[in-house]
Design a protein around this motif. Sequence first.
Motif, PDB file in Angstrom:
ATOM      1  N   VAL A   1       3.667  10.146  -0.460  1.00 18.69           N
ATOM      2  CA  VAL A   1       3.808  10.859   0.382  1.00 18.69           C
ATOM      3  C   VAL A   1       3.529   9.755   1.206  1.00 18.69           C
ATOM      4  O   VAL A   1       3.055  10.358   3.023  1.00 18.69           O
ATOM      5  N   ALA A   2       2.979   8.653   1.467  1.00 24.12           N
ATOM      6  CA  ALA A   2       2.479   7.367   2.516  1.00 24.12           C
ATOM      7  C   ALA A   2       3.144   6.417   1.569  1.00 24.12           C
ATOM      8  O   ALA A   2       2.433   5.767   0.620  1.00 24.12           O
ATOM      9  N   GLY A   3       3.726   5.270   2.897  1.00 25.03           N
ATOM     10  CA  GLY A   3       4.226   4.269   2.027  1.00 25.03           C
ATOM     11  C   GLY A   3       5.512   4.423   1.711  1.00 25.03           C
ATOM     12  O   GLY A   3       6.161   4.962   1.715  1.00 25.03           O
ATOM     13  N   PRO A   4       5.986   3.155   0.849  1.00 24.31           N
ATOM     14  CA  PRO A   4       5.197   1.930   1.201  1.00 24.31           C
ATOM     15  C   PRO A   4       5.403   1.233   2.222  1.00 24.31           C
ATOM     16  O   PRO A   4       6.277   0.722   2.430  1.00 24.31           O
ATOM     17  N   ASP A   5       3.941   0.258   2.527  1.00 24.16           N
ATOM     18  CA  ASP A   5       3.668  -0.289   3.429  1.00 24.16           C
ATOM     19  C   ASP A   5       3.891  -2.186   2.780  1.00 24.16           C
ATOM     20  O   ASP A   5       2.560  -2.262   2.042  1.00 24.16           O
TER      21      ASP A   5
ATOM     22  N   ILE B   1      -1.924  -1.534  -4.182  1.00 28.69           N
ATOM     23  CA  ILE B   1      -3.091  -0.537  -3.958  1.00 28.69           C
ATOM     24  C   ILE B   1      -2.354   1.036  -3.749  1.00 28.69           C
ATOM     25  O   ILE B   1      -1.349   0.989  -3.111  1.00 28.69           O
ATOM     26  N   ILE B   2      -2.415   1.141  -5.093  1.00 25.47           N
ATOM     27  CA  ILE B   2      -2.536   2.671  -4.777  1.00 25.47           C
ATOM     28  C   ILE B   2      -2.837   3.198  -4.200  1.00 25.47           C
ATOM     29  O   ILE B   2      -4.606   4.368  -4.887  1.00 25.47           O
ATOM     30  N   GLN B   3      -2.925   5.160  -3.595  1.00 26.26           N
ATOM     31  CA  GLN B   3      -4.181   6.060  -3.619  1.00 26.26           C
ATOM     32  C   GLN B   3      -3.084   7.087  -4.107  1.00 26.26           C
ATOM     33  O   GLN B   3      -2.583   7.115  -3.819  1.00 26.26           O
TER      34      GLN B   3
ATOM     35  N   VAL C   1       0.883  -0.670  -0.087  1.00 25.42           N
ATOM     36  CA  VAL C   1      -0.182  -0.502   0.072  1.00 25.42           C
ATOM     37  C   VAL C   1       1.107   1.151   0.353  1.00 25.42           C
ATOM     38  O   VAL C   1       1.816   1.192   0.369  1.00 25.42           O
ATOM     39  N   MET C   2       0.446   2.334  -0.759  1.00 25.36           N
ATOM     40  CA  MET C   2       0.682   3.318  -0.771  1.00 25.36           C
ATOM     41  C   MET C   2       0.435   4.543  -1.451  1.00 25.36           C
ATOM     42  O   MET C   2      -0.349   4.074  -2.458  1.00 25.36           O
ATOM     43  N   THR C   3       0.625   5.519  -0.921  1.00 28.21           N
ATOM     44  CA  THR C   3      -0.316   7.519  -1.447  1.00 28.21           C
ATOM     45  C   THR C   3       0.478   8.183  -2.109  1.00 28.21           C
ATOM     46  O   THR C   3       1.760   8.576  -1.536  1.00 28.21           O
TER      47      THR C   3
END
Lengths: 554, 554
Positions: free
Chosen positions: B479-483, B549-551, B468-470
């Motif tokens: 800006v967030a992740g990758p997790d 999953i990309i946001q 998951v990353m944003t």
Amino acid sequence: MPKEHKLQIIPLGGLGEVGKNMTVIRYGNQMILIDAGLAFPEDDMFGIDIVIPDYSYIIDNRDQLLGVFVTHGHEDHIGTLPYLLRDVDTHIYATTLTLGLIHAKLKENSINKFQATAVKPGESIRLGHFKIEFIRVSHSIPDSVGLAIHTPLGTIVHTGDFKLDHTPVSGDILDIHKFSELGQKGVLCLMSDSTNVERPGFTQSESKVGQMFDEVFRAAKERIILASFASNVHRVQQVIAAAVKTDRKVAIVGRSMLNYATIAAELGYLKIPEGTMVDVDEILNLPSNRICIVTTGSQGEPMSALTRIAMNDHKKIEIQPGDTVIISATPIPGNEKSVAKTVDLLFRQGANVIHESASGVHVSGHASREELKLMLNMVKPRYFVPVHGEYRMLIKHGQLAEQLGIPEENIFIAENGSIIEFTKNSACIAGKVTSGRILVDGLGVGDVGNIVLRDRKQLSQEGILIVVMTLSRSSGRIVAGPDVVTRGFVYVRESESMLDEAKAKIRQTTERCLVSGNIEWALLKNQIRDVLGKHFYEKTRRRPVILPIIQEVP
Amino acid sequence: MPKEHKLQIIPLGGLGEVGKNMTVIRYGNQMILIDAGLAFPEDDMFGIDIVIPDYSYIIDNRDQLLGVFVTHGHEDHIGTLPYLLRDVDTHIYATTLTLGLIHAKLKENSINKFQATAVKPGESIRLGHFKIEFIRVSHSIPDSVGLAIHTPLGTIVHTGDFKLDHTPVSGDILDIHKFSELGQKGVLCLMSDSTNVERPGFTQSESKVGQMFDEVFRAAKERIILASFASNVHRVQQVIAAAVKTDRKVAIVGRSMLNYATIAAELGYLKIPEGTMVDVDEILNLPSNRICIVTTGSQGEPMSALTRIAMNDHKKIEIQPGDTVIISATPIPGNEKSVAKTVDLLFRQGANVIHESASGVHVSGHASREELKLMLNMVKPRYFVPVHGEYRMLIKHGQLAEQLGIPEENIFIAENGSIIEFTKNSACIAGKVTSGRILVDGLGVGDVGNIVLRDRKQLSQEGILIVVMTLSRSSGRIVAGPDVVTRGFVYVRESESMLDEAKAKIRQTTERCLVSGNIEWALLKNQIRDVLGKHFYEKTRRRPVILPIIQEVP
């Protein structure tokens, strides 16, 4: 006079199970190992390739290990060697064919050098306090032996896997004289194969199968396709004999069948008359009544040649109406359904399939009750440890020994890890060492445990539903998502409204949480899990794994 | 003279399988249905509860359906009724006990009202062009019947599930005279049970089991715990008889055993002498030689009473050394391993377990080869359709009929959906209707298909790994992740460095993609999948499901 030590038998595998046979014999600070086998995974071990015994006891005592003695070349007796030899530097003792198979197995696992000694049945090896005698037995692979381990406190006899075949294909029968002689001289303890203790009578001779092959081969008007265990070299020998008699050529199909046949032929255990074997491409050009194809897949294994043929998915061979397919094996417990499915598919393609045990095209490699009694009465041991069997088999083998006069207190129904300890005048179960099972998944040895298996099971039942969103800590708002992704749960296309409702519920729950000033994501995740769990259970009566993932931007 | 129509037999389930029996008989524009059963899921149907036949053909022709005739009360003959009755308004005809069991089943499924008529063996029902005669047969549940369906083109005989028991527990034997009389008058077509066509000889009488119970009950010094199929009312009757003779009280444990016994007793099919039955709490206070507990779990079903007792996980009953446990059943194909595991656990707890078929505590409910021959020779049909069996069984039953003189061209090995069509002077397979299997998972009927099952299988083998990353579209940065989150793949704690390397690879791949100006997330996701797939396969030789999953934030 030398100091007298205790003698110990420590089974690390093979008790309360069929598989991963491994037993330590220890006297003082010297020990030997009998067999190092693997087990195949149970149904609930999702994704696991093989199972090996936990042999930390051997690692912890590696300085005391004098050698590994292997009774025969089946996977449940040699399959742990590639792992063991990475941890422990030791010497392998086995008969020629067994060593050939071990060699091939180790090479497959990139172990190209190891110390080994080939021992003939009838020969002995002296190691420290031990003298280990190799004794010929009959089994479903050639060159199988039992062992007599002579120690300062007495002799332990280990039968290995055995049956009593009076008319074996190789001509070499179980060494009745040696077992009786040992019995006459006095045996401290017998460890005997329990696999077939639930079968009354005697196990049929391997050569009976050959007679049946002759009949079936003569009656078949078209091609013959025969599946059996690759390791059953005598069975393949009898197929070749029947083919020669009926003027058929033989082609071997399937990697493991080819490997075993090659090794066995090289070492002289498989005798192939000139001009009998041909390549599969060649044989398919012959008239159908001159064709015999030998293959793997007698257990309905998904990737095997016979299964592919049955599914009409084999590169070279497809069933023609009139083909006779012989499945020369019985299903190993757990494989009944896949074998039945293969048989059904073969019939659907127009083959005549001969497969039931009543048809006489297979016999077991293990001793039935009458043979087990004979072994007990030849060896006449003071103590008895039934081995190689599930728990109920050990119990029943123990009861059989009691019927033959061995006192109940001299019979040990042991478990993996039990220490069976002998002094000059007594024996008892004296404790326990570390034992258990190590799951092997790909390259991972022991890195899949109960939690991973439990997750796999839950995923397999109802699938997974993943919730992803990005929250802004500063604004206290959802800045991306929530997105809902599923695998193995429902068809998304048919469930859009249910998933949209779920998103609304996630949004609600999150906003309520953010408004309350809570920025403890763990708590929010729990709430989402609860709300969605209830939502989906109501709608579907299913409980998928629900996995909320929250990302944070400033 | 009325216009002559064609007569059709259309099996919708039960051919090429054991389970979900359902057959349409159609004449002109009128049809009746025989049975409406379910099947239990195969091993590879992860998470599926039951399987029912695709009966769209009936829905499409519901106006022409005159009624459903049910031969007996087993799940594979009644289990689809709760679904069918939601789609089709029809009338059920069955014997009294069968109707009682249908009633209970429908009630469980919140169907409280339905139209039904109880028919006695020997009676007939006239419906449109049909006259349907109920004929008594023996089977492992009381009140089982075969059917003679008289039509303008001739008589079809359907045996139902049957055996020929000369000494049945109820005293009512298979109606030999009726089957012979039909044969004498002329039967157009016989449909006969193929389940045991692979078994030579005759199936033993149910009363043989009673004799064995008497022996075992007399020999047992402590408690008796007996497991069997809940629906085998005659078996329970014989347990009660043996208990009464040896002065034992009987307690029933397990919901389904209790349900069946209650219904059978209310309807007079189970006769219980006063004072025999007691509650389980009461019975446990009696001396152990006065105790007999009857329970479910003869197939090693995970949640059943016997399995819980074996695992020492039952609320009320735990095994005491000296208990005799009788498993009065043989494993249904596929259940061999779970039954063996249960037996092992019971032995471990100190019970003496009597379980093998050789022990005589179970007999089959289906006719063996000699009985199948008798049925064929009594009915002497012009045409023969083997039913109720896997494909190989149908083939072998067809071969048996040929041996008895039925011409090969008059034997139809049909499939689910086949239209077997009869005119005055001929018969042939005239086409196919929609048929197949519908998977039921919780409340979902048919919403789990191949894709969902394939996902569940893949998840079960190696687990899942979610990335998951944003990303920010404006700044073109992460800006967030990758997790990285995993389930069923590896222990995270022991694999931290491998997962950290994975994160670095994701970051690299993403940054390279962002720099190149590509904002096609599908492409990026594919790249991540490839890079990680390779990474993890190298490190572990496993192929988990990888789900990026990309946001996006502005």
